[in-house]
Write a protein that holds these residues in place. Sequence first.
Motif, short mmCIF file in Angstrom:
data_model
loop_
_atom_site.label_atom_id
_atom_site.label_comp_id
_atom_site.label_asym_id
_atom_site.label_seq_id
_atom_site.Cartn_x
_atom_site.Cartn_y
_atom_site.Cartn_z
N LEU A 1 0.80 -1.22 0.00
CA LEU A 1 0.00 0.00 0.00
C LEU A 1 0.84 1.28 0.00
N PRO A 2 1.93 1.37 0.78
CA PRO A 2 2.76 2.59 0.68
C PRO A 2 3.31 2.82 -0.72
N THR A 3 3.56 1.73 -1.45
CA THR A 3 4.05 1.87 -2.82
C THR A 3 3.00 2.53 -3.71
N LEU A 4 1.73 2.24 -3.45
CA LEU A 4 0.67 2.84 -4.24
C LEU A 4 0.61 4.35 -4.00
N HIS A 5 0.87 4.77 -2.78
CA HIS A 5 0.94 6.21 -2.50
C HIS A 5 2.07 6.86 -3.30
N ARG A 6 3.20 6.19 -3.38
CA ARG A 6 4.32 6.75 -4.16
C ARG A 6 3.97 6.83 -5.64
N ASP A 7 3.23 5.84 -6.12
CA ASP A 7 2.79 5.89 -7.52
C ASP A 7 1.95 7.14 -7.77
N LEU A 8 1.09 7.48 -6.82
CA LEU A 8 0.23 8.65 -6.99
C LEU A 8 1.05 9.94 -6.99
N LEU A 9 2.09 9.98 -6.18
CA LEU A 9 2.96 11.16 -6.17
C LEU A 9 3.63 11.36 -7.53
N HIS A 10 4.08 10.27 -8.12
CA HIS A 10 4.71 10.36 -9.44
C HIS A 10 3.69 10.75 -10.51
N LEU A 11 2.49 10.18 -10.42
CA LEU A 11 1.47 10.47 -11.43
C LEU A 11 0.97 11.91 -11.33
N ALA A 12 1.05 12.49 -10.13
CA ALA A 12 0.59 13.87 -9.95
C ALA A 12 1.38 14.84 -10.83
N GLY A 13 2.63 14.52 -11.09
CA GLY A 13 3.45 15.39 -11.93
C GLY A 13 3.51 14.95 -13.37
N ARG A 14 2.76 13.93 -13.70
CA ARG A 14 2.79 13.38 -15.06
C ARG A 14 1.79 14.11 -15.95
N LYS A 15 2.22 14.49 -17.12
CA LYS A 15 1.33 15.16 -18.06
C LYS A 15 0.51 14.11 -18.82
N SER A 16 -0.77 14.37 -18.95
CA SER A 16 -1.63 13.48 -19.72
C SER A 16 -2.43 14.31 -20.71
N ARG A 17 -2.66 13.74 -21.86
CA ARG A 17 -3.37 14.46 -22.90
C ARG A 17 -4.87 14.26 -22.75
N GLY A 18 -5.63 15.17 -23.34
CA GLY A 18 -7.07 15.04 -23.35
C GLY A 18 -7.72 15.68 -22.14
N LYS A 19 -9.05 15.65 -22.17
CA LYS A 19 -9.84 16.23 -21.09
C LYS A 19 -10.68 15.15 -20.43
N LEU A 20 -10.94 15.34 -19.16
CA LEU A 20 -11.60 14.31 -18.37
C LEU A 20 -13.00 13.98 -18.89
N GLY A 21 -13.75 14.98 -19.35
CA GLY A 21 -15.12 14.72 -19.79
C GLY A 21 -15.19 13.67 -20.88
N ALA A 22 -14.42 13.86 -21.94
CA ALA A 22 -14.42 12.91 -23.05
C ALA A 22 -13.83 11.57 -22.62
N PHE A 23 -12.78 11.62 -21.82
CA PHE A 23 -12.13 10.40 -21.33
C PHE A 23 -13.12 9.57 -20.51
N ALA A 24 -13.85 10.21 -19.61
CA ALA A 24 -14.78 9.49 -18.73
C ALA A 24 -15.91 8.85 -19.53
N ARG A 25 -16.46 9.57 -20.49
CA ARG A 25 -17.55 9.00 -21.29
C ARG A 25 -17.08 7.77 -22.07
N LYS A 26 -15.88 7.83 -22.59
CA LYS A 26 -15.34 6.70 -23.34
C LYS A 26 -15.16 5.48 -22.45
N ARG A 27 -14.66 5.68 -21.25
CA ARG A 27 -14.43 4.56 -20.34
C ARG A 27 -15.75 3.95 -19.85
N ILE A 28 -16.74 4.79 -19.60
CA ILE A 28 -18.04 4.26 -19.16
C ILE A 28 -18.70 3.48 -20.29
N ARG A 29 -18.57 3.95 -21.51
CA ARG A 29 -19.13 3.20 -22.64
C ARG A 29 -18.45 1.84 -22.77
N LYS A 30 -17.15 1.81 -22.56
CA LYS A 30 -16.42 0.54 -22.64
C LYS A 30 -16.91 -0.43 -21.56
#
Length: 265
Positions: free
Chosen positions: A141-170
């Motif tokens: 579990l502590p490793t998962l917290h470290r993963d989140l710290l790294h992901l917080a600084g990671r750039k991701s493309r796209g916007k949440l609205g479109a991303f969320a709709r696509k995942r729910i459809r899947k």
Amino acid sequence: MPAAPALHRNMRPAQAFVDLATQDLSAVEDGLDLVLRRDQAEDVHALRVALRHLRAVAWAFGPIQPARVKARWKQALRDVADAASDVRDWDVFVTETLAPALADQPGDPVLVALIETVQARRATAREAMVTRLSRYRQAPLPTLHRDLLHLAGRKSRGKLGAFARKRIRKARNRVRALTRTARDGRTDHVHKLRIGNKRLRYAIEALSDVLPKRYRKRLRKQLEARQGELGAVIDASVARRLMAECLGVSTADSITEATANPTPP
């Protein structure tokens, strides 16, 4: 319980995952502390619900996670859930099957003896659960917290609205496919449908702020109603398996026919 993180359609999916997963991971750790500190059936149930929420969030944001992180989260959360599954099965067996039977026939010697056997087996299962969960509190579990710290600084493309709709459809398409398969009545197929149904429901709950109303309202209500129906089928199957275990007889549980007749959402 703290308020859910505020999401908006234009935010980065990676930041949304960090916000949601941080809260859910804290809920899992709080639940884990309770389970290790005291022996209450509702604590085990609450831990498993928190895990389902977090696993649904991790699945929903799988495409933005590095492959190694995605695999680590999947395995770690599955291990914690599996560690508590046997105790939860015994608890449901007592609450939903044996307790009502004993209420109808107070003092019945067969039921009393059966409950004593179940309590002994649950105690053994709890010892094994505590041993496993005590390790998980230190890692991974502590490793998962470290993963989140790294992901917080990671750039991701796209916007949440479109991303969320696509995942729910899947997820919805997956549930529809599982529904067709489960029409054969096999318990293992109904079980997979139940898991898919829960994942879709919890993903909708997590992403509710950025989803269309048809997902937030109508589909969510359909999933909640179906979850109870599927749960009753699986609980009956588990009760049959545990009863057979107590009696020392075998059961071909994996091919038991279910009574549900699911329809796609």
